[in-house]
Design a protein around this motif. Sequence first.
Motif: not given
Length: 215
Positions: A127-140
Motif C-alpha cells: 500500500x505504501x508503494x502507492x504513496x497514498x494520501x490516505x492509508x486504510x488498514x482492516x484488522x492488521x
Amino acid sequence: MEVNPGELVAILGANGAGKSSILQALAGLKRPIEGSIGLQDQYIHELSANEIAKKGLALVPEGRQLFGELSVKDNLLIGAYSRTDNVNEEEELNEIMKRFPRLKDRIDNSAGLLSGGEQQMVAVGRALMAKPNILLLDEPSLGLSPAMIGELYDALASLRDDGVTILLVDQMANLALQVADRAYVLETGQIVKSGTAQELLSDPDLEEAYMGASA
Ligand SMILES: Nc1ncnc2c1ncn2[C@@H]1O[C@H](COP(=O)(O)OP(=O)(O)OP(=O)(O)O)[C@@H](O)[C@H]1O
Ligand SMILES: [Mg+2]
C-alpha cells in the motif's frame, strides 16, 4: 466520519458492526446506498475502485490478500502500479525495507511462505508503494503473535509520525487507541461514540458499546 490530513483515526466495533463495509465503501469496492464520500476536494463515491486508488487511497484489506506465488518484491511492486509519476523502483523498495527490515532477507521469497506478521508487513508495504494520501488498514493485527503485533504497530506509529494519514480498523480497541489520535465506535452501522483516543481509553462505557453489536 472525518479524517484530517496527518491524523491516525481508528474505527472500533464488535463483529458485524460494519467496519470492513466502511473501508470497502471508501475504496470503491462497495457502493454506498446513501451518503457521500469525499477525498480532499472532490467526491469519490461514484468512482471505480481503480479510479479511487489513483486518487491516492490505498486499502490494506482484511486477510492481506497477497499473491502467495509471487515474490515479496513483485507483491510490493504491484502497489506502485496505480502511480502515474515516474517511480524509481529500487529507491521505493529501499524505503519499504527501512520500515520493515525483516523483509529484506525475504525479498525474493514467495510471499505465501512468509509468516503472518511478515505477510502483513508486505501488505502494508504494498500500500505504501502507492504513496497514498490516505492509508486504510482492516484488522492488521488479526492472527499475529504479540511480538509481531508490537513490531507492526511500532511501524504504524512511525508512519503516523511521518505525516501519513491513516484510517485503522482493529478489534483490539486498546491497541488501536495506543496509536490513534481519535476514534469512532460503531454499533450495527451507526457511530455511537467518538472522541480522542485519550477520552475513549478512559471511558467506562467503551467496553459496553464495543460489545453491544454482538450481544
Ligand atoms: N452487501 C451486503 N448486503 C447485506 N449485508 C451485508 C453486506 N455486506 C455486509 N453485510 C453485513 O453487514 C454487517 C457488517 O459487516 P462488516 O464485514 O462490515 O463488519 P465488521 O465490523 O468488519 O465485522 P468483523 O469484525 O467481523 O470483520 C454484517 O452483518 C454483514 O453480514
Ligand atoms: Mg471486518
